[in-house]
Design an enzyme around this catalytic site. Structure first.
Site, PDB file in Angstrom:
ATOM      1  N   ASP A 158      63.916  31.517  76.371  1.00  0.00           N
ATOM      2  CA  ASP A 158      63.051  31.375  77.545  1.00  0.00           C
ATOM      3  C   ASP A 158      61.884  32.364  77.471  1.00  0.00           C
ATOM      4  O   ASP A 158      60.740  32.035  77.778  1.00  0.00           O
ATOM      5  CB  ASP A 158      63.880  31.621  78.811  1.00  0.00           C
ATOM      6  CG  ASP A 158      65.160  30.809  78.802  1.00  0.00           C
ATOM      7  OD1 ASP A 158      65.069  29.584  78.852  1.00  0.00           O
ATOM      8  OD2 ASP A 158      66.246  31.417  78.706  1.00  0.00           O
ATOM      9  N   HIS A 186      70.026  31.848  82.679  1.00  0.00           N
ATOM     10  CA  HIS A 186      69.449  30.906  81.708  1.00  0.00           C
ATOM     11  C   HIS A 186      69.713  29.498  82.248  1.00  0.00           C
ATOM     12  O   HIS A 186      70.656  28.814  81.860  1.00  0.00           O
ATOM     13  CB  HIS A 186      70.082  31.076  80.323  1.00  0.00           C
ATOM     14  CG  HIS A 186      69.718  29.963  79.390  1.00  0.00           C
ATOM     15  ND1 HIS A 186      68.442  29.778  78.904  1.00  0.00           N
ATOM     16  CD2 HIS A 186      70.445  28.941  78.867  1.00  0.00           C
ATOM     17  CE1 HIS A 186      68.412  28.705  78.146  1.00  0.00           C
ATOM     18  NE2 HIS A 186      69.613  28.173  78.108  1.00  0.00           N
TER      19      HIS A 186
HETATM   20  P1  NAI Z   1      76.337  21.226  69.107  1.00  0.00           P
HETATM   21  O1  NAI Z   1      77.156  20.363  69.997  1.00  0.00           O
HETATM   22  O2  NAI Z   1      75.487  20.616  68.039  1.00  0.00           O
HETATM   23  O3  NAI Z   1      77.289  22.278  68.381  1.00  0.00           O
HETATM   24  C1  NAI Z   1      78.269  22.976  69.069  1.00  0.00           C
HETATM   25  C2  NAI Z   1      79.390  23.222  68.093  1.00  0.00           C
HETATM   26  O4  NAI Z   1      80.353  24.064  68.724  1.00  0.00           O
HETATM   27  C3  NAI Z   1      80.115  21.960  67.649  1.00  0.00           C
HETATM   28  O5  NAI Z   1      80.086  21.861  66.232  1.00  0.00           O
HETATM   29  C4  NAI Z   1      81.524  22.154  68.194  1.00  0.00           C
HETATM   30  O6  NAI Z   1      82.507  21.614  67.335  1.00  0.00           O
HETATM   31  C5  NAI Z   1      81.607  23.659  68.268  1.00  0.00           C
HETATM   32  N1  NAI Z   1      82.653  24.156  69.156  1.00  0.00           N
HETATM   33  C6  NAI Z   1      83.098  23.637  70.333  1.00  0.00           C
HETATM   34  N2  NAI Z   1      84.110  24.354  70.820  1.00  0.00           N
HETATM   35  C7  NAI Z   1      84.315  25.361  69.952  1.00  0.00           C
HETATM   36  C8  NAI Z   1      85.237  26.424  69.900  1.00  0.00           C
HETATM   37  N3  NAI Z   1      86.169  26.582  70.842  1.00  0.00           N
HETATM   38  N4  NAI Z   1      85.163  27.281  68.869  1.00  0.00           N
HETATM   39  C9  NAI Z   1      84.261  27.114  67.899  1.00  0.00           C
HETATM   40  N5  NAI Z   1      83.361  26.118  67.877  1.00  0.00           N
HETATM   41  C10 NAI Z   1      83.388  25.256  68.896  1.00  0.00           C
HETATM   42  O7  NAI Z   1      75.470  22.135  70.073  1.00  0.00           O
HETATM   43  P2  NAI Z   1      74.193  23.020  69.734  1.00  0.00           P
HETATM   44  O8  NAI Z   1      72.981  22.198  69.896  1.00  0.00           O
HETATM   45  O9  NAI Z   1      74.397  23.735  68.458  1.00  0.00           O
HETATM   46  O10 NAI Z   1      74.228  24.030  70.964  1.00  0.00           O
HETATM   47  C11 NAI Z   1      75.285  24.960  71.107  1.00  0.00           C
HETATM   48  C12 NAI Z   1      75.264  25.580  72.498  1.00  0.00           C
HETATM   49  O11 NAI Z   1      74.071  26.319  72.674  1.00  0.00           O
HETATM   50  C13 NAI Z   1      75.294  24.568  73.640  1.00  0.00           C
HETATM   51  O12 NAI Z   1      76.155  25.085  74.644  1.00  0.00           O
HETATM   52  C14 NAI Z   1      73.883  24.558  74.131  1.00  0.00           C
HETATM   53  O13 NAI Z   1      73.810  24.184  75.492  1.00  0.00           O
HETATM   54  C15 NAI Z   1      73.523  26.003  73.951  1.00  0.00           C
HETATM   55  N6  NAI Z   1      72.096  26.303  73.927  1.00  0.00           N
HETATM   56  C16 NAI Z   1      71.700  27.488  74.494  1.00  0.00           C
HETATM   57  C17 NAI Z   1      70.398  27.870  74.505  1.00  0.00           C
HETATM   58  C18 NAI Z   1      69.983  29.169  75.126  1.00  0.00           C
HETATM   59  O14 NAI Z   1      68.787  29.432  75.155  1.00  0.00           O
HETATM   60  N7  NAI Z   1      70.874  30.011  75.630  1.00  0.00           N
HETATM   61  C19 NAI Z   1      69.357  27.008  73.909  1.00  0.00           C
HETATM   62  C20 NAI Z   1      69.867  25.811  73.304  1.00  0.00           C
HETATM   63  C21 NAI Z   1      71.203  25.484  73.333  1.00  0.00           C
END
Ligand code: NAI
Length: 327
Positions: A158, A186
């Site tokens: 952000d 966030h």
């Molecule tokens: P994604 O869905 O592509 O990947 C998430 C991964 O986490 C998946 O491979 C899944 O299998 C794994 N996962 C789920 N539960 C798990 C566990 N207990 N232990 C280990 N791995 C686990 O999602 P992406 O796009 O990589 O985003 C990840 C997170 O980041 C989401 O929650 C998203 O909302 C968040 N995010 C946060 C941002 C921020 O600025 N704070 C910005 C963009 C995304």
């Protein structure tokens, strides 16, 4: 040569992981210091993760000292100096906020406990997975032996978005923009603050001179950027989130720039009227793995209202996870 920094990444087979791991392995965080990657995924995603590891191998990164993958947090977090908690449960169709908090609560209670028992004494924990602030709160409450100051949630994306929007509006290079702050959660209630930011050393709100733009374009553009990326790209921001995750960790471990500050969501000590104990974004300076909230900033009425609205949302989330027995 220096001992490798042991870095855990959860959700390593996901979208953000696909960008983050290669940046980490190429030295974007540690420079010449090697890194050892410890990658946590859920069982069904381990095969995908093996493919990502094949690609990491194929890059022959000179600074990549080793990779371990697995689905057991106690094994993967063993001895880690930095844990980047990216993996989280996304909101599925028909899922209410309470369901989302509960699903993620299960993940972050378990990971907090695992870090508490096996991480290195100097561990720092950055939470990217959403709802990031409250996930960080859950993890830190479940890791009583790790000081709460070692946990942070990511608002750097952000922060970077706000810098980019202000640079575009004023025609200044991003390097001229300093003292940007994201306050609060966030989420869409976050408050990107131009009243304390500077453009070339001049007050940003004055340089812009357009309260209408500030309120009705700048703030919503930054706060809703995630949704705009999904709309355009068909999936949520990933490379930029990985980049911000690295920026935040690098500044935390190696220090923020002199004369500037960064935004980090950290446990509140009550500064600026943010209720003590909430994990809320503040302006902070960092040095050698420690952060300090920038004190003594004058808060105008407009900003006060925005900060209070976002921290009220954080308090609601805390109440919800307290009721669920997660903290
Ligand atoms: P994604 O869905 O592509 O990947 C998430 C991964 O986490 C998946 O491979 C899944 O299998 C794994 N996962 C789920 N539960 C798990 C566990 N207990 N232990 C280990 N791995 C686990 O999602 P992406 O796009 O990589 O985003 C990840 C997170 O980041 C989401 O929650 C998203 O909302 C968040 N995010 C946060 C941002 C921020 O600025 N704070 C910005 C963009 C995304």
């Amino acid at each position: 040569t220096e001992k490798p920094l042991k870095v855990a990444v959860t959700g390593a087979a996901g979208q953000i992981g696909y960008s983050l791991l290669f940046r980490l392995a190429s030295g974007a965080l540690t420079g010449d210091r090697p890194v050892e990657l410890r990658l946590l995924e859920i069982e069904p995603a381990l095969k995908t993760l093996e493919g990502v590891v094949m690609e990491l191998d194929d890059c022959a990164f000179p600074g990549l000292a080793g990779i371990e993958i697995g689905s057991e947090a106690e094994t993967i977090f063993d001895g880690v100096n930095l844990a980047l908690l990216v993996g989280a449960r996304p909101r599925g169709p028909g899922m209410e906020r309470g369901d989302l908090l509960e699903a993620n609560g299960a993940i972050f209670t378990a990971q907090g406990k695992a870090l508490n028992s096996v991480a290195a004494d100097d561990v720092r924990i950055g939470v990217t997975g959403n709802p990031a602030n409250t996930n960080a709160l859950i993890a830190l409450k479940n890791a009583p032996d790790i000081p709460a100051e070692r946990f942070s949630a990511l608002t750097r994306l952000d922060h970077n978005r706000a810098i980019s929007q202000l640079a575009a509006k004023t025609g200044a290079p991003v390097t001229d923009i300093t003292k940007m702050t994201i306050w609060g959660n966030h989420s869409a209630t976050q408050y990107p603050d131009l009243f304390r930011a500077e453009v070339g050393g001049r007050n940003a709100a004055e340089v812009v001179g357009d309260q209408e733009w500030l309120e009705n374009t700048f703030i919503p553009t930054v706060a809703k950027r995630g949704a705009a990326i999904i709309e355009a790209r068909g999936s949520s921001s990933a490379a930029s989130a990985a980049s911000a995750t690295i920026d935040a960790a690098r500044d935390w471990l190696y220090g923020s720039a002199a004369g500037d500050w960064v935004s980090m969501a950290v446990v509140s000590d009550g500064s600026y009227g943010v209720p003590e104990g909430l994990v809320s974004s503040f302006p902070v300076t960092t040095r050698d793995g420690d952060w300090t909230i920038v004190e003594g900033l004058e808060i105008d009425d407009f900003s006060r209202g925005r900060i209070d609205a976002s921290t009220a949302e954080l308090a609601d989330e805390r109440d919800a996870v307290t009721q669920l027995g997660l903290i």
